[in-house]
Design a protein around this motif. Structure first.
Motif, short mmCIF file in Angstrom:
data_model
loop_
_atom_site.label_atom_id
_atom_site.label_comp_id
_atom_site.label_asym_id
_atom_site.label_seq_id
_atom_site.Cartn_x
_atom_site.Cartn_y
_atom_site.Cartn_z
N ARG A 132 45.98 38.29 59.67
CA ARG A 132 47.03 39.32 59.07
C ARG A 132 45.52 40.26 57.62
N HIS A 133 46.64 41.69 58.35
CA HIS A 133 45.76 42.73 57.82
C HIS A 133 46.50 42.88 55.99
N VAL A 134 44.89 42.78 55.54
CA VAL A 134 45.58 43.41 54.08
C VAL A 134 44.37 44.40 53.95
N CYS A 138 36.31 38.67 53.91
CA CYS A 138 36.49 39.67 53.47
C CYS A 138 35.28 40.73 54.25
N THR A 139 36.22 42.30 55.01
CA THR A 139 35.33 42.80 55.56
C THR A 139 34.74 44.14 55.22
N CYS A 140 34.79 43.99 54.01
CA CYS A 140 33.95 45.35 52.78
C CYS A 140 32.55 44.32 52.58
N SER A 141 31.74 45.10 52.76
CA SER A 141 30.26 45.01 52.18
C SER A 141 29.90 45.00 50.44
N MET A 193 47.67 28.84 61.06
CA MET A 193 46.32 28.72 60.32
C MET A 193 46.16 30.15 60.34
N ALA A 194 46.76 30.84 59.89
CA ALA A 194 46.35 32.34 60.05
C ALA A 194 45.34 33.15 59.59
N LEU A 195 44.20 33.50 59.66
CA LEU A 195 43.26 34.05 58.69
C LEU A 195 43.91 35.60 58.29
N ALA A 196 43.58 35.63 56.50
CA ALA A 196 43.41 36.82 56.02
C ALA A 196 42.62 37.69 56.44
N LEU A 197 42.54 38.73 56.17
CA LEU A 197 41.61 39.98 56.69
C LEU A 197 41.61 40.64 55.40
N LEU A 198 41.29 40.95 54.38
CA LEU A 198 40.50 41.98 53.12
C LEU A 198 39.69 43.52 53.70
N VAL A 232 40.34 51.47 59.14
CA VAL A 232 39.92 51.64 60.17
C VAL A 232 39.33 50.31 60.93
N HIS A 233 39.30 49.53 60.48
CA HIS A 233 38.73 48.00 60.39
C HIS A 233 40.07 47.52 60.90
N VAL A 234 41.19 47.63 61.20
CA VAL A 234 42.49 47.22 61.43
C VAL A 234 41.99 46.64 63.07
N PRO A 235 42.24 47.82 63.83
CA PRO A 235 42.05 47.65 65.81
C PRO A 235 40.67 46.79 65.45
#
Length: 215
Positions: A30-32, A70-73, A1-6, A11-14
């Motif tokens: 899961r960070h990419v 997606c963490t990038c606006s 059930m992992a959530l992938a973060l793009l 700096v966004h990972v921590p």
């Protein structure tokens, strides 16, 4: 059930790991990180990297992600569009923030990178239409010098400039920090206006989407 973060910056990972630990303990992330996507979008526009984003989002979905955030606006809309053809939800981190902002009235958007302004304005307009609101009273402010400090590794200096810009806002009902990297500036402001940032509500929405998708 992992959530992938793009992400487009490490700096966004921590930041998102800390939010997960505080509000969604034990939820697998899961960070990419693909910094080149933001560089390309800033130089040539988000559509210039649409093919790369589409391929990456599809790869994450094929790799077992229950959802992608997606963490990038700047490239959020491109990522969302890529997700329309996939079997897993693909979310942009700033949508919940935008939905909250348009309900509060006049919006001032602060950004440190010019390429973020147009996508954020478009998102606010979209959320206003969805809520049946006029959505026309949006002002944008580019915080001069803040991105240069961020890029140079002076994150405190960047946040201080953002906080000062927020404290200088007048004629608004709410302040939106367009980029996730600006979120920590909320703790440095003295303004009486609400200052909204995207990481916490964005992650909450993505965790909920991933949970639903995995059922």
């Amino acid at each position: 059930m992992a959530l992938a973060l793009l992400h487009t910056s490490p700096v966004h990972v921590p930041v998102f790991d800390a939010l997960r630990d505080a509000h969604h303990p034990g939820f697998p992330l899961r960070h990419v990180v693909r910094e080149e996507l933001l560089a390309g979008a800033a130089a040539r526009g988000p559509e210039a990297v649409a093919g790369e984003v589409t391929a990456l989002v599809a790869e994450l979905a094929a790799g077992g992600a229950a959802a992608v955030l997606c963490t990038c606006s700047t490239i959020g809309a491109v990522a969302e569009a890529a997700g329309s053809a996939l079997a897993v939800p693909v979310l942009r981190v700033d949508r919940p923030m935008a939905a909250a902002a348009v309900r509060l009235g006049r919006v001032t958007v602060l950004a440190t990178l010019a390429s973020t302004l147009a996508p954020t304005r478009a998102l606010l307009a979209e959320e206003a239409r969805a809520a049946g609101l006029p959505g026309g009273d949006v002002r944008t402010v580019l915080v001069e010098g803040a991105w240069e400090r961020f890029a140079a590794g002076d994150h405190d200096g960047c946040l201080d400039l953002v906080a000062a810009a927020a404290d200088a806002v007048t004629g608004a009902d709410v302040i939106v920090l367009a980029q996730g990297s600006m979120a920590a500036a909320t703790a440095r402001t003295t303004t009486a206006l609400p200052v909204l940032s995207s990481p916490r509500p964005g992650l909450a929405a993505a965790v909920a989407a991933a949970t639903r998708a995995a059922r």
